[in-house]
Design a protein around this motif. Structure first.
Motif, PDB file in Angstrom:
ATOM      1  N   GLN A 504     -11.879 -14.140  74.248  1.00 58.87           N
ATOM      2  CA  GLN A 504     -11.833 -15.428  74.911  1.00 58.87           C
ATOM      3  C   GLN A 504     -12.010 -14.928  76.588  1.00 58.87           C
ATOM      4  O   GLN A 504     -11.705 -13.941  76.859  1.00 58.87           O
ATOM      5  CB  GLN A 504     -10.413 -15.973  74.876  1.00 58.87           C
ATOM      6  N   PRO A 505     -12.675 -15.875  77.145  1.00 58.25           N
ATOM      7  CA  PRO A 505     -13.019 -15.344  78.722  1.00 58.25           C
ATOM      8  C   PRO A 505     -11.851 -15.073  79.466  1.00 58.25           C
ATOM      9  O   PRO A 505     -10.814 -16.146  79.258  1.00 58.25           O
ATOM     10  CB  PRO A 505     -13.812 -16.701  79.184  1.00 58.25           C
ATOM     11  N   GLY A 506     -11.609 -14.297  80.218  1.00 55.48           N
ATOM     12  CA  GLY A 506     -10.665 -13.916  80.902  1.00 55.48           C
ATOM     13  C   GLY A 506     -10.652 -14.279  82.153  1.00 55.48           C
ATOM     14  O   GLY A 506     -11.553 -15.330  82.772  1.00 55.48           O
ATOM     15  N   HIS A 507      -9.515 -14.147  83.140  1.00 59.49           N
ATOM     16  CA  HIS A 507      -9.394 -14.317  84.735  1.00 59.49           C
ATOM     17  C   HIS A 507      -9.945 -13.315  85.617  1.00 59.49           C
ATOM     18  O   HIS A 507     -10.328 -11.941  85.158  1.00 59.49           O
ATOM     19  CB  HIS A 507      -8.253 -14.609  84.810  1.00 59.49           C
ATOM     20  N   THR A 508     -10.422 -13.597  86.539  1.00 55.93           N
ATOM     21  CA  THR A 508     -11.166 -12.738  87.424  1.00 55.93           C
ATOM     22  C   THR A 508      -9.974 -12.102  88.273  1.00 55.93           C
ATOM     23  O   THR A 508      -8.937 -12.533  88.271  1.00 55.93           O
ATOM     24  CB  THR A 508     -12.105 -13.367  88.567  1.00 55.93           C
ATOM     25  N   GLY A 509     -10.454 -11.063  89.153  1.00 56.44           N
ATOM     26  CA  GLY A 509      -9.552 -10.240  89.876  1.00 56.44           C
ATOM     27  C   GLY A 509      -8.477  -9.285  88.987  1.00 56.44           C
ATOM     28  O   GLY A 509      -9.071  -8.894  87.923  1.00 56.44           O
ATOM     29  N   ALA A 510      -7.440  -8.946  89.623  1.00 54.20           N
ATOM     30  CA  ALA A 510      -6.691  -7.890  89.017  1.00 54.20           C
ATOM     31  C   ALA A 510      -6.188  -8.587  87.740  1.00 54.20           C
ATOM     32  O   ALA A 510      -5.709  -7.607  86.832  1.00 54.20           O
ATOM     33  CB  ALA A 510      -5.429  -7.808  90.012  1.00 54.20           C
TER      34      ALA A 510
END
Length: 538
Positions: A504-510
């Motif tokens: 599943q596509p994740g979130h950007t950043g930390a």
């Protein structure tokens, strides 16, 4: 009985038409017989006489009209004559229809009616409307057919023009004849002193490097299989001919070996920065510049410059001493470089990679195949971690598919096609483009997000190498269709769930980075547990 007949004949109210109507009433309609006896014969004679007088009047009127001015009255007179003939044929014949006769008209009325202009009947007008519709439909069909033929002719003309202007687009078929011709031209340039390399002597003189067959051509890129001293190798070049590469103008200005080597290394560093977006020191230029001054010094520099214009060659040269997940370069000749031969994967293959070439035909049982898949999956995870952390910048793979990877005999995953691999600085330049939506920020397998306020894609990649590998490779291996009795069902379900979450596509950043680390750690753990369960005999 005679008196009744005579009184009926001479009484003024008993005209010819009234007697006919009375006879119809007494006869009961159509198809009745006329009265019999003397009375019937008298009625028949009176009817014949009246008909003769009526016909004479009509004919007299026709002759008068014929003497007058021509016009539509003639048609009216002919219509009156036709009516008279129909009257004669319909009355006085035994068994004929007894339809009522029209009233007698005076000669002036007949002439006035005949002189009136003929009016088209409503029925004729209604019959003309469908004909007009059919005519319009036929015209429309012919116009549509003409437009279709015109479009087809334009398409043929445009295709022919494209074929003449860009013939290479249609002639990229990989053939042995063309590949042999390319290598023959390479040897001709070598004999003329235009290029050189450590494999040119074996290819063009000693015949120790022998052509086998063509593998594929892709957008100008040539990939050929050969045999070098009994070892299979792959010859690669981004372009077909040596003259297609940009020449170094410095070589045309000097005739001797007057260019300092430090200046050459600076030129190499600038070319690497332009191709990869990396700034390298002179200490790391060793794999790219190992030539020494000698008789063929200009040819060496020209050949080196053609190789530096191929990003894939730079990747393999720089990383082969630092990573086991890239192809090893064996040598070069001019603009062609040779790498180790490995069999690429295929999406249509059941296990994505031909495992019989890796584990041998004697170990192709189900347990051996499953163990090999688990080992290869662990090697994929090693490669992801290596490309993310072991270089000065993260290496992004933007074209992940089985055809771009191969498996060595020790089950190590090797990236064999890195034309779409970019380090972080280059990746940021590629992604940072204008956009109107997130779909404008997709570069093959590398995605970004669109900032609608400034209408520009973010420079940071939204997905990562692990997510794409889980989606395109691990899903095929660890789907419910591949369940088997060799691994416990709870472990299989946990592994499938971990792969689904990883894909599943994740979130950007930390937050996205932490999620990637968690998925990577969980997959490592589950694969190693599966590996221990498969340690038993075949």
């Amino acid at each position: 009985m005679a008196k009744g007949s005579q009184s009926s004949i001479h009484h003024p109210s008993n005209s010819f038409y009234s007697r006919v109507r009375n006879s119809q009433r007494r006869g009961g309609g159509r198809g009745q017989q006329p009265p019999s006896g003397c009375r019937g014969r008298l009625a028949q004679g009176s009817a014949d006489k009246s008909r003769r007088n009526y016909v004479a009047q009509i004919q007299k009127g026709r002759s008068g009209l014929r003497r007058g001015s021509p016009g539509p009255g003639r048609g009216r007179a002919r219509a009156g004559a036709g009516a008279a003939r129909r009257a004669r044929s319909g009355t006085g014949v035994r068994g004929a229809s007894a339809a009522p006769r029209p009233r007698r008209r005076s000669l002036g009325a007949a002439a006035a009616e005949a002189a009136a202009p003929a009016q088209p009947s409503p029925g004729a007008a209604m019959r003309g409307i469908p004909g007009l519709k059919r005519l319009r439909l036929k015209i429309w069909r012919r116009c549509a057919l003409l437009l279709l033929l015109l479009w087809a002719a334009c398409w043929v003309v445009v295709s022919a023009a494209l074929f003449l202007l860009h013939r290479s687009v249609f002639s990229e078929s990989c053939t042995d004849e063309k590949s042999r011709r390319i290598l023959a031209r390479l040897c001709l340039d070598y004999s003329s002193g235009a290029l050189t390399g450590d494999l040119c002597e074996d290819l063009c003189v000693a015949q120790k490097l022998v052509y086998k067959h063509c593998l594929y051509y892709d957008r100008g890129k040539k990939v050929i299989q050969a045999d070098w001293r009994g070892q299979p190798i792959i010859l690669k070049s981004k372009k077909e001919s040596f003259s297609s590469y940009q020449h170094l103008s410095m070589l045309e200005e000097v005739e001797t070996q007057d260019i300092p080597e430090t200046e050459l290394l600076l030129m190499v560093a600038l070319e690497v920065k332009n191709a990869l977006g990396l700034e390298l020191s002179n200490n790391t230029m060793g794999p790219l510049w190992t030539r020494k001054k000698g008789p063929r010094w200009k040819a060496q520099v020209a050949s080196m410059w053609s190789l530096l214009q191929q990003e894939e060659y730079i990747y393999f040269s720089l990383l082969q001493d630092f990573s086991k997940h890239v192809l090893r370069i064996i040598g070069s000749c001019g603009h062609f470089y040779a790498v180790e031969y490995l069999t690429a994967g295929h999406a249509w293959h059941k296990t994505l990679f031909p495992l019989e070439n890796v584990i041998g035909p004697s170990l192709t049982g189900h347990r051996s195949r499953v163990r090999a898949i688990i080992d290869i999956a662990l090697s994929f995870l090693d490669m992801v971690q290596h490309f993310d952390n072991d270089f000065s910048h993260r290496l992004h793979l933007c074209d992940i598919k089985p055809e771009n990877f191969a498996i060595r005999h020790d089950l190590t995953v090797v990236a064999i096609d890195v034309d779409m691999a970019f380090f972080e600085p280059k990746m940021r330049d590629i992604l940072e483009q204008k956009c109107t939506g997130d779909e404008d920020c997709n570069f093959f397998d590398c995605f970004s997000k669109c900032n609608l306020k400034i209408r520009k894609c973010g420079a940071q990649r939204a997905n990562n190498n692990l997510q794409v590998i889980c989606d395109k490779i691990f899903r095929r291996w660890f789907s419910p269709n591949l369940r088997g009795p060799l691994v416990s069902l709870p472990l299989q379900l946990q592994l499938q769930k971990a792969v689904q979450e990883c894909a599943q596509p994740g979130h950007t950043g930390a937050a996205g980075h932490q999620r990637t680390l968690k998925s990577l750690s969980e997959l490592y753990h589950l694969l190693r547990v599966t590996q221990r369960e498969l340690q038993g005999p075949e």
